[in-house]
Design a protein around this motif. Sequence first.
Motif, PDB file in Angstrom:
ATOM      1  N   MET A  15       0.835  -1.194   0.000  1.00 47.68           N
ATOM      2  CA  MET A  15       0.000   0.000   0.000  1.00 47.68           C
ATOM      3  C   MET A  15       0.877   1.255   0.000  1.00 47.68           C
ATOM      4  O   MET A  15       1.810   1.367   0.779  1.00 47.68           O
ATOM      5  CB  MET A  15      -0.917  -0.001   1.234  1.00 47.68           C
ATOM      6  N   VAL A  16       0.573   2.175  -0.910  1.00 39.61           N
ATOM      7  CA  VAL A  16       1.277   3.450  -1.010  1.00 39.61           C
ATOM      8  C   VAL A  16       0.404   4.582  -0.467  1.00 39.61           C
ATOM      9  O   VAL A  16       0.872   5.487   0.196  1.00 39.61           O
ATOM     10  CB  VAL A  16       1.667   3.729  -2.478  1.00 39.61           C
ATOM     11  N   PHE A  17      -0.899   4.518  -0.758  1.00 39.54           N
ATOM     12  CA  PHE A  17      -1.844   5.554  -0.330  1.00 39.54           C
ATOM     13  C   PHE A  17      -3.187   4.888  -0.114  1.00 39.54           C
ATOM     14  O   PHE A  17      -3.622   4.069  -0.926  1.00 39.54           O
ATOM     15  CB  PHE A  17      -1.962   6.635  -1.412  1.00 39.54           C
ATOM     16  N   ASP A  18      -3.875   5.250   0.961  1.00 38.99           N
ATOM     17  CA  ASP A  18      -5.198   4.692   1.256  1.00 38.99           C
ATOM     18  C   ASP A  18      -5.957   5.713   2.081  1.00 38.99           C
ATOM     19  O   ASP A  18      -5.609   5.962   3.236  1.00 38.99           O
ATOM     20  CB  ASP A  18      -5.057   3.370   2.015  1.00 38.99           C
ATOM     21  N   GLN A  19      -6.961   6.324   1.474  1.00 35.49           N
ATOM     22  CA  GLN A  19      -7.727   7.353   2.182  1.00 35.49           C
ATOM     23  C   GLN A  19      -9.177   7.301   1.725  1.00 35.49           C
ATOM     24  O   GLN A  19      -9.465   7.064   0.552  1.00 35.49           O
ATOM     25  CB  GLN A  19      -7.141   8.730   1.894  1.00 35.49           C
ATOM     26  N   TYR A  20     -10.072   7.524   2.672  1.00 37.64           N
ATOM     27  CA  TYR A  20     -11.508   7.574   2.391  1.00 37.64           C
ATOM     28  C   TYR A  20     -12.056   8.944   2.766  1.00 37.64           C
ATOM     29  O   TYR A  20     -11.570   9.584   3.697  1.00 37.64           O
ATOM     30  CB  TYR A  20     -12.273   6.527   3.220  1.00 37.64           C
ATOM     31  N   LYS A  21     -13.100   9.337   2.062  1.00 38.36           N
ATOM     32  CA  LYS A  21     -13.865  10.535   2.408  1.00 38.36           C
ATOM     33  C   LYS A  21     -15.319  10.086   2.611  1.00 38.36           C
ATOM     34  O   LYS A  21     -15.901   9.414   1.754  1.00 38.36           O
ATOM     35  CB  LYS A  21     -13.820  11.577   1.280  1.00 38.36           C
ATOM     36  N   ALA A  22     -15.878  10.446   3.759  1.00 39.43           N
ATOM     37  CA  ALA A  22     -17.261  10.091   4.073  1.00 39.43           C
ATOM     38  C   ALA A  22     -18.219  10.971   3.269  1.00 39.43           C
ATOM     39  O   ALA A  22     -17.957  12.157   3.058  1.00 39.43           O
ATOM     40  CB  ALA A  22     -17.522  10.256   5.561  1.00 39.43           C
ATOM     41  N   ILE A  23     -19.313  10.382   2.839  1.00 38.84           N
ATOM     42  CA  ILE A  23     -20.358  11.111   2.124  1.00 38.84           C
ATOM     43  C   ILE A  23     -21.431  11.502   3.139  1.00 38.84           C
ATOM     44  O   ILE A  23     -22.033  10.638   3.791  1.00 38.84           O
ATOM     45  CB  ILE A  23     -20.981  10.245   1.005  1.00 38.84           C
ATOM     46  N   ASN A  25     -24.560  12.228   5.093  1.00 41.02           N
ATOM     47  CA  ASN A  25     -25.912  11.643   5.080  1.00 41.02           C
ATOM     48  C   ASN A  25     -26.069  10.538   4.042  1.00 41.02           C
ATOM     49  O   ASN A  25     -27.193  10.218   3.649  1.00 41.02           O
ATOM     50  CB  ASN A  25     -26.977  12.716   4.854  1.00 41.02           C
ATOM     51  N   HIS A  26     -24.966  10.008   3.545  1.00 40.02           N
ATOM     52  CA  HIS A  26     -24.981   8.952   2.514  1.00 40.02           C
ATOM     53  C   HIS A  26     -25.752   9.387   1.278  1.00 40.02           C
ATOM     54  O   HIS A  26     -26.389   8.578   0.609  1.00 40.02           O
ATOM     55  CB  HIS A  26     -25.549   7.648   3.072  1.00 40.02           C
ATOM     56  N   GLN A  27     -25.673  10.685   0.972  1.00 43.27           N
ATOM     57  CA  GLN A  27     -26.314  11.266  -0.209  1.00 43.27           C
ATOM     58  C   GLN A  27     -25.260  12.047  -0.984  1.00 43.27           C
ATOM     59  O   GLN A  27     -24.897  13.154  -0.597  1.00 43.27           O
ATOM     60  CB  GLN A  27     -27.473  12.182   0.181  1.00 43.27           C
ATOM     61  N   TRP A  28     -24.802  11.477  -2.075  1.00 42.61           N
ATOM     62  CA  TRP A  28     -23.733  12.069  -2.871  1.00 42.61           C
ATOM     63  C   TRP A  28     -24.350  12.929  -3.966  1.00 42.61           C
ATOM     64  O   TRP A  28     -24.898  12.417  -4.936  1.00 42.61           O
ATOM     65  CB  TRP A  28     -22.861  10.974  -3.448  1.00 42.61           C
ATOM     66  N   HIS A  29     -24.266  14.223  -3.799  1.00 41.92           N
ATOM     67  CA  HIS A  29     -24.780  15.169  -4.788  1.00 41.92           C
ATOM     68  C   HIS A  29     -23.779  15.295  -5.937  1.00 41.92           C
ATOM     69  O   HIS A  29     -22.561  15.262  -5.723  1.00 41.92           O
ATOM     70  CB  HIS A  29     -25.025  16.541  -4.146  1.00 41.92           C
ATOM     71  N   GLU A  31     -22.704  17.719  -7.603  1.00 41.66           N
ATOM     72  CA  GLU A  31     -21.775  18.852  -7.540  1.00 41.66           C
ATOM     73  C   GLU A  31     -20.716  18.690  -6.443  1.00 41.66           C
ATOM     74  O   GLU A  31     -19.801  19.490  -6.334  1.00 41.66           O
ATOM     75  CB  GLU A  31     -22.525  20.180  -7.367  1.00 41.66           C
ATOM     76  N   ASN A  32     -20.830  17.642  -5.630  1.00 43.54           N
ATOM     77  CA  ASN A  32     -19.879  17.400  -4.542  1.00 43.54           C
ATOM     78  C   ASN A  32     -18.792  16.430  -4.990  1.00 43.54           C
ATOM     79  O   ASN A  32     -18.896  15.230  -4.800  1.00 43.54           O
ATOM     80  CB  ASN A  32     -20.591  16.862  -3.301  1.00 43.54           C
ATOM     81  N   ASP A  33     -17.740  16.981  -5.574  1.00 43.18           N
ATOM     82  CA  ASP A  33     -16.599  16.177  -5.996  1.00 43.18           C
ATOM     83  C   ASP A  33     -15.818  15.712  -4.770  1.00 43.18           C
ATOM     84  O   ASP A  33     -15.778  16.387  -3.746  1.00 43.18           O
ATOM     85  CB  ASP A  33     -15.651  16.997  -6.871  1.00 43.18           C
ATOM     86  N   ILE A  34     -15.178  14.573  -4.911  1.00 45.79           N
ATOM     87  CA  ILE A  34     -14.314  14.041  -3.870  1.00 45.79           C
ATOM     88  C   ILE A  34     -12.879  14.238  -4.351  1.00 45.79           C
ATOM     89  O   ILE A  34     -12.533  13.856  -5.468  1.00 45.79           O
ATOM     90  CB  ILE A  34     -14.592  12.543  -3.625  1.00 45.79           C
ATOM     91  N   ASN A  35     -12.047  14.854  -3.512  1.00 42.43           N
ATOM     92  CA  ASN A  35     -10.678  15.194  -3.907  1.00 42.43           C
ATOM     93  C   ASN A  35      -9.653  14.531  -2.993  1.00 42.43           C
ATOM     94  O   ASN A  35      -9.858  14.455  -1.776  1.00 42.43           O
ATOM     95  CB  ASN A  35     -10.482  16.714  -3.859  1.00 42.43           C
ATOM     96  N   ILE A 143     -24.356   5.753  -1.025  1.00 41.59           N
ATOM     97  CA  ILE A 143     -22.888   5.738  -1.060  1.00 41.59           C
ATOM     98  C   ILE A 143     -22.423   6.328   0.266  1.00 41.59           C
ATOM     99  O   ILE A 143     -22.730   7.474   0.583  1.00 41.59           O
ATOM    100  CB  ILE A 143     -22.318   6.540  -2.247  1.00 41.59           C
ATOM    101  N   THR A 144     -21.693   5.540   1.042  1.00 38.87           N
ATOM    102  CA  THR A 144     -21.290   5.995   2.372  1.00 38.87           C
ATOM    103  C   THR A 144     -19.898   6.606   2.391  1.00 38.87           C
ATOM    104  O   THR A 144     -19.648   7.528   3.150  1.00 38.87           O
ATOM    105  CB  THR A 144     -21.359   4.844   3.394  1.00 38.87           C
ATOM    106  N   ASP A 145     -18.993   6.080   1.550  1.00 38.36           N
ATOM    107  CA  ASP A 145     -17.610   6.563   1.528  1.00 38.36           C
ATOM    108  C   ASP A 145     -17.029   6.369   0.128  1.00 38.36           C
ATOM    109  O   ASP A 145     -17.381   5.419  -0.578  1.00 38.36           O
ATOM    110  CB  ASP A 145     -16.725   5.779   2.501  1.00 38.36           C
ATOM    111  N   VAL A 146     -16.112   7.269  -0.228  1.00 35.15           N
ATOM    112  CA  VAL A 146     -15.356   7.149  -1.477  1.00 35.15           C
ATOM    113  C   VAL A 146     -13.889   7.202  -1.096  1.00 35.15           C
ATOM    114  O   VAL A 146     -13.472   8.058  -0.321  1.00 35.15           O
ATOM    115  CB  VAL A 146     -15.704   8.282  -2.463  1.00 35.15           C
ATOM    116  N   GLY A 147     -13.113   6.269  -1.649  1.00 33.78           N
ATOM    117  CA  GLY A 147     -11.702   6.214  -1.294  1.00 33.78           C
ATOM    118  C   GLY A 147     -10.802   6.120  -2.511  1.00 33.78           C
ATOM    119  O   GLY A 147     -11.247   5.814  -3.626  1.00 33.78           O
ATOM    120  N   LEU A 148      -9.546   6.385  -2.266  1.00 31.02           N
ATOM    121  CA  LEU A 148      -8.502   6.230  -3.278  1.00 31.02           C
ATOM    122  C   LEU A 148      -7.430   5.338  -2.666  1.00 31.02           C
ATOM    123  O   LEU A 148      -7.015   5.555  -1.524  1.00 31.02           O
ATOM    124  CB  LEU A 148      -7.909   7.580  -3.668  1.00 31.02           C
TER     125      LEU A 148
END
Length: 155
Positions: A15-23, A25-29, A31-35, A143-148
């Motif tokens: 593993m080199v990089f592992d990070q999650y961003k929570a969404i 209310n589990h509602q991914w709009h 216009e809400n990009d994940i960076n 969608i609860t979380d988005v990760g890279l």
Amino acid sequence: MSIIALLLFSCNSNMVFDQYKAIENHQWHSENDINFIVSNLDTISARNVFINIRNNKKYEFSSLFLIAKMEFPSGYKVVDTLEYEMTDSYGKWLGSGFTDIKENKLFYKENVVFSERGDYKFNVQQVTRSVHDIEGKLPLNGITDVGLYIEKIKK
């Protein structure tokens, strides 16, 4: 106890990089990009890049459409439109997990060499739409979380 920690670390040594961003209310709009910003990557070795998605049973679709952007330190950008299957042909959730949350490790880039020194910027935007929401005004539920996740390629 230290043996367990050592085993966990060694199992994930690629593993080199592992990070999650929570969404929220589990509602991914749409216009809400994940960076994500990834720094100090090895400029010689090849890597695999994954987009990780956690969803619950409120997710309404059998697939997920994303626009993923990768920006190099020089400003050069690569933009991809991606489609991932979230269920099998019988409607059973794909991914891992024994609870209501399923985790999907989705290939994004394979065998990539990050040849420039500096910060790499990754951006993920959902573009999944229902028939009644062509303009994307409704949030994507479940969608609860988005990760890279970036890993070294095992030889």
